[in-house]
Design a protein around this motif. Sequence first.
Motif, PDB file in Angstrom:
ATOM      1  N   GLU A  61       0.846  -1.201   0.000  1.00 49.45           N
ATOM      2  CA  GLU A  61       0.000   0.000   0.000  1.00 49.45           C
ATOM      3  C   GLU A  61       0.877   1.244   0.000  1.00 49.45           C
ATOM      4  N   LEU A  62       0.625   2.137  -0.963  1.00 49.48           N
ATOM      5  CA  LEU A  62       1.341   3.405  -1.053  1.00 49.48           C
ATOM      6  C   LEU A  62       0.492   4.512  -0.455  1.00 49.48           C
ATOM      7  N   SER A  63       1.139   5.525   0.111  1.00 55.53           N
ATOM      8  CA  SER A  63       0.400   6.612   0.752  1.00 55.53           C
ATOM      9  C   SER A  63       1.150   7.920   0.599  1.00 55.53           C
ATOM     10  N   GLY A  64       0.453   9.026   0.887  1.00 52.24           N
ATOM     11  CA  GLY A  64       1.079  10.333   0.962  1.00 52.24           C
ATOM     12  C   GLY A  64       1.654  10.851  -0.329  1.00 52.24           C
ATOM     13  N   GLY A  65       1.098  10.445  -1.471  1.00 54.54           N
ATOM     14  CA  GLY A  65       1.586  10.936  -2.750  1.00 54.54           C
ATOM     15  C   GLY A  65       2.609  10.057  -3.432  1.00 54.54           C
ATOM     16  N   ALA A  66       3.035   8.971  -2.767  1.00 49.18           N
ATOM     17  CA  ALA A  66       3.939   8.019  -3.416  1.00 49.18           C
ATOM     18  C   ALA A  66       3.169   7.230  -4.477  1.00 49.18           C
ATOM     19  N   THR A  67       3.820   6.950  -5.613  1.00 47.07           N
ATOM     20  CA  THR A  67       3.185   6.213  -6.701  1.00 47.07           C
ATOM     21  C   THR A  67       4.118   5.105  -7.181  1.00 47.07           C
ATOM     22  N   GLU A  68       3.550   4.159  -7.920  1.00 46.34           N
ATOM     23  CA  GLU A  68       4.345   3.045  -8.444  1.00 46.34           C
ATOM     24  C   GLU A  68       4.780   3.340  -9.873  1.00 46.34           C
ATOM     25  N   ASN A  69       6.069   3.122 -10.147  1.00 51.65           N
ATOM     26  CA  ASN A  69       6.592   3.277 -11.503  1.00 51.65           C
ATOM     27  C   ASN A  69       6.301   2.036 -12.336  1.00 51.65           C
ATOM     28  N   ALA A  70       6.515   2.157 -13.634  1.00 50.61           N
ATOM     29  CA  ALA A  70       6.225   1.050 -14.541  1.00 50.61           C
ATOM     30  C   ALA A  70       7.080  -0.182 -14.236  1.00 50.61           C
ATOM     31  N   ASP A  71       8.295   0.033 -13.694  1.00 47.56           N
ATOM     32  CA  ASP A  71       9.177  -1.103 -13.403  1.00 47.56           C
ATOM     33  C   ASP A  71       8.958  -1.683 -12.011  1.00 47.56           C
ATOM     34  N   GLY A  72       7.926  -1.213 -11.299  1.00 46.79           N
ATOM     35  CA  GLY A  72       7.627  -1.732  -9.981  1.00 46.79           C
ATOM     36  C   GLY A  72       8.280  -0.990  -8.841  1.00 46.79           C
ATOM     37  N   THR A  73       9.209  -0.066  -9.144  1.00 46.97           N
ATOM     38  CA  THR A  73       9.773   0.782  -8.098  1.00 46.97           C
ATOM     39  C   THR A  73       8.779   1.892  -7.771  1.00 46.97           C
ATOM     40  N   TYR A  74       9.148   2.775  -6.841  1.00 46.55           N
ATOM     41  CA  TYR A  74       8.219   3.793  -6.379  1.00 46.55           C
ATOM     42  C   TYR A  74       8.787   5.191  -6.616  1.00 46.55           C
ATOM     43  N   SER A  75       7.883   6.124  -6.836  1.00 45.82           N
ATOM     44  CA  SER A  75       8.236   7.533  -6.967  1.00 45.82           C
ATOM     45  C   SER A  75       7.719   8.273  -5.739  1.00 45.82           C
TER      46      SER A  75
END
Length: 373
Positions: A61-75
């Motif tokens: 689960e991502l929170s606080g504006g974090a998002t998932e990149n296409a390669d599965g890492t997070y931004s």
Amino acid sequence: MNLGMRRAATVLVTAGLAAAVSALPASANTTVPVTGGSGDWGVKLSFRNYIKGPVAHGSTELSGGATENADGTYSFPVVSGSYDTATGKTVIQFGGGVAYEGHGGILQVQIEDLRLEIVNGEGDLYADMASSSPSSSELTHYPDVNLADLDLSGGQPTLNGTTLSLGSTPATLTEEGSPAFAGFYAPGSELDPISFSATVDTGSGGGQTPPPAGGSSADQQILADVAAGPLTLSVADGTVQLSGSALDGNGTHQTATGALNTATVSDLRGTNAGWNLVGQVSDFTGDVGTIGAENLGWQPSAAAVDTGLGTPGTVTAGNAVQPGQGLGVARTLASAAPGSSAGTFTADAQLTLGIPADTVPGDYAAVLTLTLS
């Protein structure tokens, strides 16, 4: 999950000197503030795969504006920071977080409020963490833990115009970070590389005010090292006494009413990451019977407290819940969305206990638990 952060605030103060006094040369301020951007980090590829795999049967689960990149890492969004153009000292504060859960909730790892620091050419990654494992199911918090060492042999952050960036940089788990990672990996284990691209405000990074006619001026740099505050919950009192039972307005059943003691939430983390306050009650038990938890309902209310410092955040009261559909499950009392959650807030509720017709007269008690996350 907060949690630790340090932010550097720079203020330039101009002091006018009389014409008869010789002005001493003022050194330029070389620290520029970081105003936005994003960073990419995947925590650890093998751990992400394990959580999603057939053994852990977990979730992310991502929170606080974090998002998932296409390669599965997070931004992760950049929320603040600073860069010294002379020494290369870098502080990048990221918002958002990622939470992992596996083995039916026995394994938990929560990571949020990442902070990257580079001083004298050495880099560290800090985070607010909490974790549990099969060997210790209780969730343990690790605020502002030094999670990873960064290998900067491939390059330091570079400033190009108003863009400060760091390429893909290897990271290894520290001695302090290993237990915060639920002891899943030993110190020195390779984590995913981290990178970022941030915007800096070079217009505030120095330069001197032109002296007035017939005089001179000098700049002084005032630095404030601001540590992150906590996310806290307090309650005015520990006991609520409901009124004696009486017929409801329709005369169909009895109710007992009262008011929840005021709960106060203070979000001083500086990340504006959002929060949620929920409540759940146990069954009412007495010497002669039980009243089910679902029979307690509430009408929440919430307000921001104006402390006189900055702009108050925005808080939203939870929905009304009627007796019979009540607080036997967790219900939201109040919440604040990311971007407007910083500050101090109060939450209240009017309580109504619906009393089933077959309830044996007597004294009943229950425990209402408020949980802030």
